[in-house]
Write a protein that holds these residues in place. Structure first.
Motif, PDB file in Angstrom:
ATOM      1  N   UNK A 100      48.019  30.031  61.347  1.00 37.30           N
ATOM      2  CA  UNK A 100      48.082  28.631  60.956  1.00 37.30           C
ATOM      3  C   UNK A 100      49.457  28.235  60.465  1.00 37.30           C
ATOM      4  N   UNK A 101      50.158  29.160  59.800  1.00 41.59           N
ATOM      5  CA  UNK A 101      51.503  28.879  59.307  1.00 41.59           C
ATOM      6  C   UNK A 101      52.470  28.669  60.470  1.00 41.59           C
ATOM      7  N   UNK A 102      52.314  29.509  61.492  1.00 44.20           N
ATOM      8  CA  UNK A 102      53.176  29.399  62.672  1.00 44.20           C
ATOM      9  C   UNK A 102      52.899  28.085  63.399  1.00 44.20           C
ATOM     10  N   UNK A 103      51.619  27.768  63.561  1.00 42.25           N
ATOM     11  CA  UNK A 103      51.244  26.530  64.247  1.00 42.25           C
ATOM     12  C   UNK A 103      51.739  25.300  63.479  1.00 42.25           C
ATOM     13  N   UNK A 104      51.688  25.367  62.152  1.00 42.88           N
ATOM     14  CA  UNK A 104      52.179  24.260  61.329  1.00 42.88           C
ATOM     15  C   UNK A 104      53.681  24.082  61.517  1.00 42.88           C
ATOM     16  N   UNK A 105      54.411  25.210  61.577  1.00 43.63           N
ATOM     17  CA  UNK A 105      55.862  25.157  61.780  1.00 43.63           C
ATOM     18  C   UNK A 105      56.187  24.585  63.157  1.00 43.63           C
ATOM     19  N   UNK A 106      55.398  24.985  64.160  1.00 46.79           N
ATOM     20  CA  UNK A 106      55.620  24.469  65.511  1.00 46.79           C
ATOM     21  C   UNK A 106      55.362  22.972  65.580  1.00 46.79           C
ATOM     22  N   UNK A 107      54.328  22.516  64.888  1.00 45.19           N
ATOM     23  CA  UNK A 107      53.981  21.090  64.909  1.00 45.19           C
ATOM     24  C   UNK A 107      55.062  20.230  64.261  1.00 45.19           C
ATOM     25  N   UNK A 108      55.853  20.851  63.384  1.00 45.80           N
ATOM     26  CA  UNK A 108      56.941  20.123  62.725  1.00 45.80           C
ATOM     27  C   UNK A 108      58.260  20.256  63.487  1.00 45.80           C
ATOM     28  N   UNK A 131      62.011  31.844  58.738  1.00 42.74           N
ATOM     29  CA  UNK A 131      61.450  31.108  57.610  1.00 42.74           C
ATOM     30  C   UNK A 131      59.935  31.267  57.452  1.00 42.74           C
ATOM     31  N   UNK A 132      59.282  31.794  58.490  1.00 39.67           N
ATOM     32  CA  UNK A 132      57.827  31.955  58.406  1.00 39.67           C
ATOM     33  C   UNK A 132      57.417  33.416  58.580  1.00 39.67           C
ATOM     34  N   UNK A 133      57.683  33.976  59.753  1.00 36.36           N
ATOM     35  CA  UNK A 133      57.186  35.318  60.068  1.00 36.36           C
ATOM     36  C   UNK A 133      57.745  36.413  59.157  1.00 36.36           C
ATOM     37  N   UNK A 134      59.074  36.519  59.091  1.00 35.88           N
ATOM     38  CA  UNK A 134      59.674  37.600  58.297  1.00 35.88           C
ATOM     39  C   UNK A 134      59.378  37.480  56.802  1.00 35.88           C
ATOM     40  N   UNK A 135      59.514  36.296  56.183  1.00 40.17           N
ATOM     41  CA  UNK A 135      59.191  36.204  54.753  1.00 40.17           C
ATOM     42  C   UNK A 135      57.733  36.557  54.452  1.00 40.17           C
ATOM     43  N   UNK A 136      56.809  36.080  55.292  1.00 44.33           N
ATOM     44  CA  UNK A 136      55.392  36.346  55.057  1.00 44.33           C
ATOM     45  C   UNK A 136      55.032  37.808  55.289  1.00 44.33           C
ATOM     46  N   UNK A 137      55.707  38.427  56.252  1.00 42.55           N
ATOM     47  CA  UNK A 137      55.374  39.815  56.601  1.00 42.55           C
ATOM     48  C   UNK A 137      56.224  40.836  55.855  1.00 42.55           C
ATOM     49  N   UNK A 138      57.142  40.377  54.994  1.00 44.20           N
ATOM     50  CA  UNK A 138      58.098  41.282  54.354  1.00 44.20           C
ATOM     51  C   UNK A 138      57.454  42.448  53.596  1.00 44.20           C
ATOM     52  N   UNK A 139      56.402  42.224  52.782  1.00 40.80           N
ATOM     53  CA  UNK A 139      55.780  43.374  52.111  1.00 40.80           C
ATOM     54  C   UNK A 139      55.302  44.443  53.096  1.00 40.80           C
TER      55      UNK A 139
END
Length: 217
Positions: free
Chosen positions: A118-126, A136-144
């Motif tokens: 949903x985060x990726x889709x939201x970024x794409x929609x913007x 700004x989405x994938x790497x920060x969210x997946x960093x842990x």
């Protein structure tokens, strides 16, 4: 004699540290982008290209499926081409790096897969570009998850570096084989094992601490 052995242990530990550090860092620099590419080109990904993804996946899986002790021998010609020798600490870094890259790539791909679509889709929609989605989405969210994967990789490289001692790769593995096994000095073998255990525990503990710190941002 004990002074000489201490110097040998210190030198061998430094060699192991050098092998693990360089192969881990170079492996991460190449493996993380490869893992991102695998995720992006996967079916349903931002840059979905199943055929390309499958081709890369075959290569990654092929390298991962080769036992490290065999990989050490298989890449000897390439190692000689890169560093001019197939023996020693510098030479051992080449197969260690080759083993680390696909390992890290798959772990990164797995971590990215856990990011909420949903985060990726939201970024794409913007109107976000692929680069913006990655940074700004994938790497920060997946960093842990990525840091946890890198920790596992560094721990595995400690074991691989010890294995490299079987073909004169230097480090603690080489010390254990030459003195502990070939010369039947049990104390040396025990000391090498203890040092490797402590080293692995230190790497794992630091990685776990870093994951907790990133997760609580």
């Amino acid at each position: 004699m004990w002074s000489e052995m201490f110097d040998l242990f210190l030198t061998s530990f430094n060699e192991t540290l050098l092998m693990v550090a360089i192969s881990g860092v170079v492996g991460a620099l190449l493996g993380v982008p490869l893992g991102v590419l695998l995720h992006l080109t996967n079916r349903g990904g931002v840059l979905s290209h199943p055929l390309f993804n499958r081709a890369i996946g075959v290569v990654v899986n092929a390298v991962r499926s080769i036992p490290f002790i065999i990989l050490l021998v298989v890449v000897i010609p390439f190692t000689r081409f890169i560093v001019g020798s197939s023996i020693g600490t510098t030479a051992a870094i080449v197969p260690l790096t080759i083993a680390a890259i696909p390992f890290i790539a798959r772990l990164v791909e797995s971590a990215l897969r856990e990011v909420d679509k949903g985060l990726v889709e939201a970024a794409q929609s913007m109107g976000a570009t692929t680069g913006q989605i990655v940074w700004k989405v994938l790497l920060p969210e997946a960093m842990p998850g990525i840091v946890a994967g890198l920790t596992i990789t560094f721990v595995s490289l400690v074991g691989y570096s010890a294995m490299a001692g079987a073909i004169g790769g230097g480090g603690l593995g080489d010390l254990g084989i030459r003195y502990g096994y070939q010369r039947y000095i049990t104390e040396v073998m025990v000391a090498v094992v203890v040092i490797l255990i402590v080293f692995v525990q230190a790497v794992q503990s630091f990685g776990d601490w870093l994951v907790r710190r990133i997760s609580h941002r």
